[in-house]
Design an enzyme around this catalytic site. Structure first.
Site, mmCIF file in Angstrom:
data_model
loop_
_atom_site.group_PDB
_atom_site.id
_atom_site.type_symbol
_atom_site.label_atom_id
_atom_site.label_comp_id
_atom_site.label_asym_id
_atom_site.label_seq_id
_atom_site.Cartn_x
_atom_site.Cartn_y
_atom_site.Cartn_z
ATOM 1 N N ASP A 11 7.369 5.028 -3.592
ATOM 2 C CA ASP A 11 6.973 5.190 -2.186
ATOM 3 C C ASP A 11 8.220 5.333 -1.312
ATOM 4 O O ASP A 11 8.238 6.130 -0.366
ATOM 5 C CB ASP A 11 6.152 3.981 -1.711
ATOM 6 N N THR B 90 10.081 12.466 -10.535
ATOM 7 C CA THR B 90 10.989 11.317 -10.481
ATOM 8 C C THR B 90 11.061 10.681 -11.864
ATOM 9 O O THR B 90 10.068 10.607 -12.589
ATOM 10 C CB THR B 90 10.523 10.273 -9.444
ATOM 11 N N ASP C 87 13.185 -5.220 -9.173
ATOM 12 C CA ASP C 87 11.753 -4.986 -8.955
ATOM 13 C C ASP C 87 11.539 -3.516 -8.570
ATOM 14 O O ASP C 87 11.998 -3.075 -7.530
ATOM 15 C CB ASP C 87 11.269 -5.912 -7.823
ATOM 16 N N THR D 212 8.644 -2.148 -7.947
ATOM 17 C CA THR D 212 7.414 -1.933 -7.179
ATOM 18 C C THR D 212 7.722 -1.184 -5.879
ATOM 19 O O THR D 212 8.587 -1.598 -5.115
ATOM 20 C CB THR D 212 6.747 -3.279 -6.828
ATOM 21 N N GLY E 179 10.171 -6.987 -3.970
ATOM 22 C CA GLY E 179 9.174 -6.555 -3.002
ATOM 23 C C GLY E 179 9.227 -5.075 -2.708
ATOM 24 O O GLY E 179 10.016 -4.326 -3.320
ATOM 25 N N GLY F 84 0.655 4.253 1.091
ATOM 26 C CA GLY F 84 0.809 4.989 2.341
ATOM 27 C C GLY F 84 1.684 4.233 3.332
ATOM 28 O O GLY F 84 2.636 4.790 3.903
ATOM 29 N N ALA F 85 1.370 2.952 3.542
ATOM 30 C CA ALA F 85 2.149 2.143 4.489
ATOM 31 C C ALA F 85 3.604 2.041 4.029
ATOM 32 O O ALA F 85 4.529 2.068 4.846
ATOM 33 C CB ALA F 85 1.523 0.760 4.623
ATOM 34 N N GLY G 292 0.871 -1.177 0.000
ATOM 35 C CA GLY G 292 0.000 0.000 0.000
ATOM 36 C C GLY G 292 0.903 1.220 0.000
ATOM 37 O O GLY G 292 1.870 1.282 0.750
HETATM 38 O O1 RIB Z 1 3.531 1.549 -4.969
HETATM 39 C C1 RIB Z 1 3.474 0.184 -4.693
HETATM 40 C C2 RIB Z 1 2.214 -0.157 -3.981
HETATM 41 O O2 RIB Z 1 1.138 0.126 -4.823
HETATM 42 C C3 RIB Z 1 2.055 -1.617 -3.608
HETATM 43 O O3 RIB Z 1 2.563 -1.925 -2.339
HETATM 44 C C4 RIB Z 1 0.565 -1.850 -3.748
HETATM 45 O O4 RIB Z 1 -0.074 -2.111 -2.547
HETATM 46 C C5 RIB Z 1 0.018 -0.601 -4.409
HETATM 47 O O5 RIB Z 1 -0.613 0.197 -3.490
HETATM 48 NA NA NA Z 2 12.038 -3.496 -4.300
#
Ligand code: RIB
Ligand code: NA
Length: 300
Positions: free
Chosen positions: A253, A220, A247, A249, A288, A42-43, A40
């Site tokens: 954040d 970015t 990765d 992902t 991750g 925010g988390a 998520g």
């Molecule tokens: O930015 C990555 C996040 O986007 C993932 O952790 C997923 O939950 C989505 O919210």
């Molecule tokens: Na990563």
């Protein structure tokens, strides 16, 4: 004070599969083993900042289910304060993520309990927020909650870091409070009402976006680093270290969390963005999201 940084945003259970390529309409493809983890936007921001040593409190919403328990434990383990997290109707938010061999991801978010976050949850957090140095918010929760948080921060003289992801139209007041607004090049084009142009000059995008209202803008650019357009209108490139991408992902954040943590500690915007670029670069070398975020000792 309770926290130097308050994060208002989402928490999701991430379900990730690696695929050689994404399926087209009506097509079935095989992928690797399923990985589940806590995520998520925010988390992720909150965990990234806490790992780097910031005192962080999160305002968000998870369901009264097993996923909700796991999402809260992950926050607590990272040192994030969860007293202001709401627990509501299940299911907790979930994200279905595919990652291709180039490290690129595509995500479907099922908001679940995140959709219940409202202005009243932000109101309940007003004292903690007023005592913070920085509010960082992302857009995976109802805009009403984001706007309430931004208004409350502005009223208390708290700096607002706004990561406009996933991008939606923002009102002038919210835009004007952002110091900085953080977007990637795709989100920048979208906010400017331009065609998503991979060839667009990020420095030009940052300058144009700043002219629309934010106090400062950070665009970015993945492996190319980031561009900072600060309050004086000056534009600075921040380079990213070349790394082997596994990765991507949650890299955005990690960038926002690291930047917000540094600003909360009193750094200037360009120095904070330089630090954030190093943190994001480390995060993409490991699979991750939260699991790949470094501690302060891991960052050169
Ligand atoms: O930015 C990555 C996040 O986007 C993932 O952790 C997923 O939950 C989505 O919210
Ligand atoms: Na990563």
């Amino acid at each position: 004070r309770d926290a130097a940084l308050v994060v208002v945003g989402s928490a999701n259970r991430d379900v990730t599969v690696e695929v050689r390529r994404r399926p087209g309409p009506g097509e079935t493809v095989f992928g690797g083993d399923t990985r589940t983890s806590t995520g998520g936007k925010g988390a992720n921001v909150a965990v990234a900042a806490a790992r780097l040593g910031a005192t962080v409190a999160m305002v968000g919403s998870v369901g009264q289910d097993v996923a909700g328990d796991e999402l809260l434990s992950a926050l607590r383990e990272a040192g994030v304060g969860t007293r202001l997290m709401r627990r509501g109707e299940p299911p907790s938010g979930a994200a279905y993520i595919t990652v291709t061999p180039d490290g690129e991801n595509s995500i479907i978010v099922s908001p679940g309990a995140n959709a219940a976050l409202g202005a009243e949850d932000v109101h309940a957090a007003r004292e903690v927020l007023a005592g913070a140095a920085v509010l960082c918010t992302v857009l995976e929760v109802p805009l009403e909650a984001v706007r309430a948080a931004v208004r409350s921060a502005v009223a208390s003289g708290v700096r607002v870091v706004l990561n406009a992801s996933p991008v939606v139209a923002l009102d002038a007041g919210t835009m004007a409070a952002a110091d900085p607004l953080i977007v990637n090049t795709h989100e920048a084009c979208w906010l400017l009402g331009r065609e998503d142009d991979q060839a667009a000059d990020p420095a030009g995008l940052a300058r144009e976006l700043r002219a629309t209202g934010p106090r400062a803008v950070v665009v970015t650019c993945g492996g190319r680093g980031a561009v900072v357009a600060d309050g004086s209108g000056e534009v600075t490139w921040v380079d990213a270290e070349p790394v082997t991408v596994v990765d991507t992902t949650g890299a955005g954040d990690a960038f926002s969390g690291a930047l917000a943590a540094r600003l909360a500690a009193g750094a200037g915007l360009v120095a904070a963005a330089e630090h954030a670029a190093r943190v994001a670069a480390i995060s993409v070398t490991v699979r991750g999201t939260q699991d790949s975020y470094p501690t302060a000792a891991d960052v050169p």
